[in-house]
Design a protein around this motif. Structure first.
Motif, PDB file in Angstrom:
ATOM      1  N   SER A 125      96.042  52.513  78.709  1.00  0.00           N
ATOM      2  CA  SER A 125      96.662  51.255  78.290  1.00  0.00           C
ATOM      3  C   SER A 125      96.871  50.323  79.478  1.00  0.00           C
ATOM      4  O   SER A 125      96.693  49.103  79.375  1.00  0.00           O
ATOM      5  CB  SER A 125      97.998  51.516  77.589  1.00  0.00           C
ATOM      6  OG  SER A 125      97.796  52.264  76.399  1.00  0.00           O
TER       7      SER A 125
ATOM      8  N   LEU B 289      93.506  48.847  80.831  1.00  0.00           N
ATOM      9  CA  LEU B 289      92.976  47.732  80.041  1.00  0.00           C
ATOM     10  C   LEU B 289      93.508  46.382  80.502  1.00  0.00           C
ATOM     11  O   LEU B 289      92.904  45.345  80.217  1.00  0.00           O
ATOM     12  CB  LEU B 289      93.318  47.931  78.553  1.00  0.00           C
ATOM     13  CG  LEU B 289      92.686  49.131  77.850  1.00  0.00           C
ATOM     14  CD1 LEU B 289      93.030  49.108  76.365  1.00  0.00           C
ATOM     15  CD2 LEU B 289      91.179  49.157  78.044  1.00  0.00           C
TER      16      LEU B 289
ATOM     17  N   TYR C 223      85.988  45.811  77.674  1.00  0.00           N
ATOM     18  CA  TYR C 223      85.136  46.911  77.218  1.00  0.00           C
ATOM     19  C   TYR C 223      84.824  47.869  78.370  1.00  0.00           C
ATOM     20  O   TYR C 223      84.759  49.088  78.188  1.00  0.00           O
ATOM     21  CB  TYR C 223      83.833  46.372  76.625  1.00  0.00           C
ATOM     22  CG  TYR C 223      84.003  45.641  75.318  1.00  0.00           C
ATOM     23  CD1 TYR C 223      84.911  46.091  74.357  1.00  0.00           C
ATOM     24  CD2 TYR C 223      83.257  44.497  75.028  1.00  0.00           C
ATOM     25  CE1 TYR C 223      85.072  45.424  73.154  1.00  0.00           C
ATOM     26  CE2 TYR C 223      83.409  43.821  73.822  1.00  0.00           C
ATOM     27  CZ  TYR C 223      84.321  44.283  72.889  1.00  0.00           C
ATOM     28  OH  TYR C 223      84.478  43.612  71.701  1.00  0.00           O
TER      29      TYR C 223
ATOM     30  N   LEU D 109      87.825  49.980  78.983  1.00  0.00           N
ATOM     31  CA  LEU D 109      87.914  50.933  77.882  1.00  0.00           C
ATOM     32  C   LEU D 109      86.972  52.108  78.145  1.00  0.00           C
ATOM     33  O   LEU D 109      87.334  53.273  77.946  1.00  0.00           O
ATOM     34  CB  LEU D 109      87.542  50.233  76.572  1.00  0.00           C
ATOM     35  CG  LEU D 109      87.808  50.955  75.248  1.00  0.00           C
ATOM     36  CD1 LEU D 109      89.292  51.252  75.085  1.00  0.00           C
ATOM     37  CD2 LEU D 109      87.307  50.097  74.076  1.00  0.00           C
TER      38      LEU D 109
ATOM     39  N   ASN E  62      88.011  51.315  70.322  1.00  0.00           N
ATOM     40  CA  ASN E  62      89.189  51.877  70.976  1.00  0.00           C
ATOM     41  C   ASN E  62      89.451  53.269  70.390  1.00  0.00           C
ATOM     42  O   ASN E  62      90.416  53.503  69.661  1.00  0.00           O
ATOM     43  CB  ASN E  62      90.394  50.951  70.777  1.00  0.00           C
ATOM     44  CG  ASN E  62      91.619  51.381  71.558  1.00  0.00           C
ATOM     45  OD1 ASN E  62      91.574  52.324  72.338  1.00  0.00           O
ATOM     46  ND2 ASN E  62      92.723  50.700  71.334  1.00  0.00           N
TER      47      ASN E  62
ATOM     48  N   TYR F 165      94.412  53.238  72.649  1.00  0.00           N
ATOM     49  CA  TYR F 165      95.196  52.619  73.713  1.00  0.00           C
ATOM     50  C   TYR F 165      95.849  51.322  73.233  1.00  0.00           C
ATOM     51  O   TYR F 165      95.385  50.695  72.275  1.00  0.00           O
ATOM     52  CB  TYR F 165      94.298  52.297  74.923  1.00  0.00           C
ATOM     53  CG  TYR F 165      93.567  53.484  75.488  1.00  0.00           C
ATOM     54  CD1 TYR F 165      94.261  54.570  76.001  1.00  0.00           C
ATOM     55  CD2 TYR F 165      92.175  53.527  75.502  1.00  0.00           C
ATOM     56  CE1 TYR F 165      93.583  55.673  76.531  1.00  0.00           C
ATOM     57  CE2 TYR F 165      91.484  54.616  76.033  1.00  0.00           C
ATOM     58  CZ  TYR F 165      92.206  55.679  76.537  1.00  0.00           C
ATOM     59  OH  TYR F 165      91.545  56.758  77.040  1.00  0.00           O
TER      60      TYR F 165
ATOM     61  N   VAL G 206      96.234  47.626  73.222  1.00  0.00           N
ATOM     62  CA  VAL G 206      95.353  46.517  73.578  1.00  0.00           C
ATOM     63  C   VAL G 206      96.187  45.352  74.107  1.00  0.00           C
ATOM     64  O   VAL G 206      97.209  44.997  73.501  1.00  0.00           O
ATOM     65  CB  VAL G 206      94.527  46.075  72.349  1.00  0.00           C
ATOM     66  CG1 VAL G 206      93.611  44.904  72.711  1.00  0.00           C
ATOM     67  CG2 VAL G 206      93.708  47.242  71.812  1.00  0.00           C
TER      68      VAL G 206
END
Length: 311
Positions: free
Chosen positions: A256, A259, A274, A277, A301, A305, A307
């Protein structure tokens, strides 16, 4: 035997060998699987090199990188510094060779290996690969104290829980996140008891780790309340005698926060999201398949996680 070895290569034509040669090094490690953690130095794997090449894109001739202030790049993301020699009209094979050489000989792997040795970390190949990809994209200095990087904090928070950890033998710790929800059980779907603030002192009394989701939790008491919090956001006051094994990193907290690194030049980019990720999938799960842009789940995802709200 694990270690770094120098190899000397000669050429042969008509049965005779050249007097000239080229030297390079190879690295031998103790394990061949991707998820066993050790404290030895590593280099990026072929699987991750393939993915990094896909993320960067193939550029045969020097061109400006519009996402990075128009700095000149060539091959698979190689930055051409001022007053340095470069090659145009690179074939894909030449570009791939330059990528491998740059990642493995440059500061990228060097800084990660220094991060390992300086902090006594046990790290796996898939974890190393994820950090190498991140470093090649945003810089490797974060691993050794350059700039603010909470992902580094989450990694450093991870330890093998003490065997004598209990309510009658608690260990002192503190909250490292700006805010940290406390739950009734080791699940974010359970009742939230309270929210702890950064630097709140806690007593750590129990530990739980889900082997399938790779999520880790501590049971803590603080401010007269007791409940479960994500382990990635709590640091032991003293890690003396504890082992920093990155297989104990809380996957949800790590991914998390990773990201959040989807911004370039002050703008949010879905492509960078992406990539982060993908790196999170490799780090915690060794999922190289879904980390490839050619995979149907690359943009998914998969592990749930959090976002970033801007996306």
């Amino acid at each position: 035997t694990p270690g770094t070895y120098t190899v000397r290569a000669y050429s042969s034509s008509g049965g005779g060998y050249s007097s000239d040669y080229r030297e390079f090094t190879i690295l031998v490690v103790s394990t061949t699987d991707s998820d066993t953690t050790t404290g030895e130095s590593r280099r990026v794997s072929d699987s991750m090199l393939d993915n990094i090449a896909s993320y960067e894109g193939y550029v045969p001739q020097v061109s400006p990188d519009t996402l990075a202030g128009n700095i000149p790049t060539v091959g698979y993301g190689y930055v051409v510094s001022k007053n340095t020699t470069f090659y145009n009209n690179l074939t894909r094979s030449e570009a791939k060779a330059m990528l491998a050489d740059t990642v493995n000989r440059g500061s990228y792997t060097t800084e990660i290996n220094r991060f390992i040795s300086s902090n006594g970390l046990l790290m796996s190949q898939c974890q190393f690969d994820a950090l190498a990809s991140f470093s090649y994209n945003v810089g490797a200095g974060y691993w050794n104290g350059s700039g603010n990087c909470y992902v580094r904090t989450v990694i450093m928070n991870a330890v093998v829980p003490p065997q004598d950890l209990s309510s009658s033998n608690p260990y002192g710790g503190k909250v490292t996140a700006s805010t940290l929800p406390m739950y009734q059980d080791h699940s974010a779907s359970s009742t939230q008891i309270t929210t702890l603030k950064i630097n709140t002192s806690v007593n750590i009394t129990d530990y739980y780790r889900d082997s399938s989701t790779k999520q880790s939790w501590y049971k803590v008491s603080a401010s007269g309340k007791s409940g479960w919090v994500r382990a990635g956001d709590v640091a032991f006051n003293s890690t003396s005698g504890l082992t920093h094994d990155l297989n104990y990193v809380d996957a949800y907290t790590f991914g998390s926060n990773l990201l959040d690194w989807h911004v370039a030049g002050g703008n949010c980019y879905i492509g960078l999201y992406y990539r982060r990720l993908a790196e999170a999938k490799v780090f915690s799960y060794g999922n190289y398949a879904e980390a490839s842009p050619s995979n149907g789940n690359y943009k998914k995802n998969t592990y749930g996680y959090k976002v970033p709200s801007c996306l």
